[in-house]
Write a protein that holds these residues in place. Structure first.
Motif, PDB file in Angstrom:
ATOM      1  N   VAL A  29       0.837  -1.200   0.000  1.00  0.00           N
ATOM      2  CA  VAL A  29       0.000   0.000   0.000  1.00  0.00           C
ATOM      3  C   VAL A  29       0.880   1.261   0.000  1.00  0.00           C
ATOM      4  CG1 VAL A  29      -1.939   1.105   1.145  1.00  0.00           C
ATOM      5  CG2 VAL A  29      -1.593  -1.352   1.381  1.00  0.00           C
ATOM      6  N   THR A  30       1.920   1.253   0.822  1.00  0.00           N
ATOM      7  CA  THR A  30       2.709   2.474   0.983  1.00  0.00           C
ATOM      8  C   THR A  30       3.710   2.680  -0.150  1.00  0.00           C
ATOM      9  OG1 THR A  30       4.106   1.185   2.396  1.00  0.00           O
ATOM     10  CG2 THR A  30       2.531   2.615   3.479  1.00  0.00           C
ATOM     11  N   ARG A  31       4.067   1.621  -0.847  1.00  0.00           N
ATOM     12  CA  ARG A  31       5.008   1.669  -1.971  1.00  0.00           C
ATOM     13  C   ARG A  31       6.316   2.354  -1.593  1.00  0.00           C
ATOM     14  NH1 ARG A  31       1.055   2.369  -7.138  1.00  0.00           N
ATOM     15  NH2 ARG A  31       0.032   0.405  -6.770  1.00  0.00           N
ATOM     16  N   ILE A  32       6.990   1.795  -0.645  1.00  0.00           N
ATOM     17  CA  ILE A  32       8.257   2.363  -0.205  1.00  0.00           C
ATOM     18  C   ILE A  32       9.378   1.722  -0.983  1.00  0.00           C
ATOM     19  CG2 ILE A  32       9.852   2.414   1.734  1.00  0.00           C
ATOM     20  CD1 ILE A  32       7.194   2.674   3.425  1.00  0.00           C
ATOM     21  N   LYS A  33      10.234   2.539  -1.515  1.00  0.00           N
ATOM     22  CA  LYS A  33      11.329   2.009  -2.327  1.00  0.00           C
ATOM     23  C   LYS A  33      12.623   1.893  -1.539  1.00  0.00           C
ATOM     24  CE  LYS A  33      10.300   1.196  -6.689  1.00  0.00           C
ATOM     25  NZ  LYS A  33      10.670   0.002  -7.398  1.00  0.00           N
ATOM     26  N   GLU A  34      12.902   2.839  -0.657  1.00  0.00           N
ATOM     27  CA  GLU A  34      14.169   2.783   0.060  1.00  0.00           C
ATOM     28  C   GLU A  34      13.973   3.237   1.506  1.00  0.00           C
ATOM     29  OE1 GLU A  34      17.364   4.758  -1.875  1.00  0.00           O
ATOM     30  OE2 GLU A  34      18.853   3.668  -0.731  1.00  0.00           O
ATOM     31  N   ILE A  35      14.552   2.496   2.432  1.00  0.00           N
ATOM     32  CA  ILE A  35      14.466   2.861   3.845  1.00  0.00           C
ATOM     33  C   ILE A  35      15.853   3.230   4.333  1.00  0.00           C
ATOM     34  CG2 ILE A  35      14.009   1.962   6.156  1.00  0.00           C
ATOM     35  CD1 ILE A  35      11.712   0.407   4.939  1.00  0.00           C
ATOM     36  N   ILE A  36      15.990   4.450   4.808  1.00  0.00           N
ATOM     37  CA  ILE A  36      17.292   4.941   5.273  1.00  0.00           C
ATOM     38  C   ILE A  36      17.309   4.923   6.798  1.00  0.00           C
ATOM     39  CG2 ILE A  36      18.929   6.854   5.189  1.00  0.00           C
ATOM     40  CD1 ILE A  36      17.226   7.748   2.640  1.00  0.00           C
ATOM     41  N   GLN A  37      18.340   4.315   7.343  1.00  0.00           N
ATOM     42  CA  GLN A  37      18.441   4.152   8.793  1.00  0.00           C
ATOM     43  C   GLN A  37      19.598   5.020   9.288  1.00  0.00           C
ATOM     44  OE1 GLN A  37      18.484   0.013   9.781  1.00  0.00           O
ATOM     45  NE2 GLN A  37      19.295   0.408  11.816  1.00  0.00           N
ATOM     46  N   PRO A  52      11.921   7.131  -7.713  1.00  0.00           N
ATOM     47  CA  PRO A  52      11.560   6.643  -9.056  1.00  0.00           C
ATOM     48  C   PRO A  52      12.534   5.554  -9.482  1.00  0.00           C
ATOM     49  CG  PRO A  52      12.639   8.758  -9.197  1.00  0.00           C
ATOM     50  CD  PRO A  52      12.461   8.474  -7.728  1.00  0.00           C
ATOM     51  N   ASP A  53      12.049   4.642 -10.361  1.00  0.00           N
ATOM     52  CA  ASP A  53      12.898   3.544 -10.827  1.00  0.00           C
ATOM     53  C   ASP A  53      14.038   4.116 -11.676  1.00  0.00           C
ATOM     54  OD1 ASP A  53      13.981   1.187 -11.564  1.00  0.00           O
ATOM     55  OD2 ASP A  53      12.127   0.285 -12.300  1.00  0.00           O
ATOM     56  N   PRO A  54      15.309   3.933 -11.271  1.00  0.00           N
ATOM     57  CA  PRO A  54      16.401   4.541 -12.045  1.00  0.00           C
ATOM     58  C   PRO A  54      16.629   3.877 -13.401  1.00  0.00           C
ATOM     59  CG  PRO A  54      17.269   3.209 -10.245  1.00  0.00           C
ATOM     60  CD  PRO A  54      15.792   3.257 -10.065  1.00  0.00           C
ATOM     61  N   TYR A  55      16.095   2.666 -13.579  1.00  0.00           N
ATOM     62  CA  TYR A  55      16.356   1.929 -14.827  1.00  0.00           C
ATOM     63  C   TYR A  55      15.169   1.950 -15.784  1.00  0.00           C
ATOM     64  CZ  TYR A  55      19.683   0.037 -11.446  1.00  0.00           C
ATOM     65  OH  TYR A  55      20.621  -0.100 -10.485  1.00  0.00           O
ATOM     66  N   GLU A  56      14.205   2.843 -15.537  1.00  0.00           N
ATOM     67  CA  GLU A  56      12.954   2.791 -16.298  1.00  0.00           C
ATOM     68  C   GLU A  56      13.173   3.043 -17.793  1.00  0.00           C
ATOM     69  OE1 GLU A  56      10.043   5.246 -14.504  1.00  0.00           O
ATOM     70  OE2 GLU A  56       8.374   4.038 -15.263  1.00  0.00           O
TER      71      GLU A  56
ATOM     72  N   GLN B 170      11.990  -5.303 -14.198  1.00  0.00           N
ATOM     73  CA  GLN B 170      11.561  -4.066 -13.572  1.00  0.00           C
ATOM     74  C   GLN B 170      11.132  -4.431 -12.155  1.00  0.00           C
ATOM     75  OE1 GLN B 170       8.346  -2.159 -15.627  1.00  0.00           O
ATOM     76  NE2 GLN B 170       9.386  -0.182 -15.500  1.00  0.00           N
ATOM     77  N   TYR B 171      11.622  -3.678 -11.165  1.00  0.00           N
ATOM     78  CA  TYR B 171      11.250  -3.998  -9.788  1.00  0.00           C
ATOM     79  C   TYR B 171       9.766  -3.744  -9.578  1.00  0.00           C
ATOM     80  CZ  TYR B 171      16.264  -3.848  -8.854  1.00  0.00           C
ATOM     81  OH  TYR B 171      17.613  -4.088  -8.875  1.00  0.00           O
ATOM     82  N   PRO B 172       9.067  -4.618  -8.825  1.00  0.00           N
ATOM     83  CA  PRO B 172       7.672  -4.325  -8.489  1.00  0.00           C
ATOM     84  C   PRO B 172       7.571  -3.082  -7.602  1.00  0.00           C
ATOM     85  CG  PRO B 172       8.429  -6.302  -7.363  1.00  0.00           C
ATOM     86  CD  PRO B 172       9.491  -5.927  -8.329  1.00  0.00           C
ATOM     87  N   SER B 173       6.367  -2.466  -7.552  1.00  0.00           N
ATOM     88  CA  SER B 173       6.239  -1.164  -6.879  1.00  0.00           C
ATOM     89  C   SER B 173       6.495  -1.275  -5.381  1.00  0.00           C
ATOM     90  CB  SER B 173       4.860  -0.594  -7.120  1.00  0.00           C
ATOM     91  OG  SER B 173       3.893  -1.546  -6.740  1.00  0.00           O
ATOM     92  N   ASP B 174       6.273  -2.467  -4.791  1.00  0.00           N
ATOM     93  CA  ASP B 174       6.490  -2.595  -3.353  1.00  0.00           C
ATOM     94  C   ASP B 174       7.888  -3.107  -3.029  1.00  0.00           C
ATOM     95  OD1 ASP B 174       6.007  -5.036  -4.459  1.00  0.00           O
ATOM     96  OD2 ASP B 174       5.108  -5.872  -2.662  1.00  0.00           O
TER      97      ASP B 174
END
Lengths: 158, 178
Positions: A29-37, A52-56, B170-174
């Motif tokens: 649901v949240t669509r998190i791509k990167e978590i920074i600790q 955003p996807d860097p390889y799109e 392509q990576y999935p959105s989650d």
């Protein structure tokens, strides 16, 4: 004794509850791509960034509902490290089928090819203690070059 | 005799010096290639008793590649002649002692065991790296093509070249980046 168990149980539950009481979740649901600790002194802060996807722009769309490798028609060898590195995390682990979206045969094939490339020292490999193993820091028989025959991979389309 | 025919004749009777780079090459497969030049099998005047072989220089024999787990599995046998004088040496142990020995033994056993074999081996010059004496190197007039292309290590490929390769997945959105 029973009272002690009860206290321990209560404490354990509370600890778990505090751990779960975070404002972020890793679900779809949240669509998190990167978590920074970050850690500053005694405080640990988590920051979630939607990236955003860097390889799109370079994505090769599969055709006719086939998987990415089947539709591309490539004969991938274990020396094609630029292709194989797409199926590996930055820690050197092979991505599961849930993420790669390959068919069963190609997923098995790619996994064997990645292992071959890692054993041949062409790609970085995950060390048992965590982190990455550099291919040139090897001892005994591992320090010499070896290559593999792709015909020995059992998973293939006949 | 035409100029072309003259050149052909000269090439046939000349003792040519070849060079072979053994980097990432299988010694047992390249032995059959080197043997052809060493014995002069490619010449139309070849005969077992005819001295028509060429010289071959093998460089970088330290960088040879064996297939699969052969560094651990391949065993070299030696017997001193005395009781209990048998030794079995693994390929990686032999290669750490002498980086030219595996290549030499591979070419020696690729040829038939005739009386000519030891004389033919005298025309072979193996070097563990690319430091070849100048007086040997100036004879060279031909390079033998490698059987396998030399593979690139991923961390040695520059970033610009990596950015050109199309993405297959392509990576999935989650998906959580790591």
């Amino acid at each position: 004794m029973a009272a002690l168990y009860r206290v321990l149980n209560y404490l354990g539950k509370n600890v778990v509850l505090t751990a779960q009481n975070r404002n972020i979740s890793l679900s779809a649901v949240t669509r998190i791509k990167e978590i920074i600790q970050k850690k500053e002194g005694n405080t640990l802060t988590f920051e979630a960034v939607i990236k955003p996807d860097p390889y799109e722009g370079r994505f090769l769309k599969p055709k006719n509902g086939a998987c990415a490798i089947c539709s591309s028609g490539l004969d991938i060898k274990h020396t094609d490290v630029l292709i194989l590195s797409q199926f590996v995390t930055s820690e050197g682990n092979i991505l599961p089928r849930r993420i790669t979206g390959l068919c069963e045969t190609q997923q098995k094939r790619i996994s064997s090819l990645i292992l071959m490339a890692q054993y041949a020292g062409l790609m970085l490999r995950r060390s048992p203690k965590g982190g990455l193993l550099h291919p040139l820091q090897k001892r005994k028989w591992k320090k010499f070059n070896s290559y593999y025959d792709e015909k020995t991979i059992k998973a293939r389309y006949k | 005799m035409s100029l072309l025919r003259k050149g052909q004749q000269w090439g046939t009777f000349a003792c040519v010096w070849h060079i072979f780079d053994a980097t990432w090459q299988d010694p047992f497969r390249s032995a059959h290639l080197i043997k052809k030049y060493l014995m002069g099998l490619y010449k139309p005047i070849y005969h077992p008793l005819n001295q028509c072989g060429d010289h071959v220089i093998v460089i970088n024999s330290k960088e040879i590649a064996l297939r699969g787990d052969q560094w651990q599995k391949r065993v070299y046998f030696h017997h001193t002649g005395y009781h209990g004088g048998a030794t079995w040496t693994l390929a990686w142990e032999l290669h750490s002692k002498d980086p030219t020995m595996i290549m030499k033994k591979a070419i020696y056993s690729a040829m038939d065991g005739t009386l000519q074999r030891r004389f033919t081996m005298q025309r072979l010059h193996i070097f563990p790296d690319d430091n070849v004496p100048k007086e040997i190197l100036e004879n060279v007039s031909n390079q033998i093509k490698q059987l396998r292309p030399v593979p690139n290590r991923l961390h040695e490929i520059p970033q610009e070249e990596r950015d050109k390769i199309p993405r297959l997945i392509q990576y999935p959105s989650d998906y959580q980046l790591k």
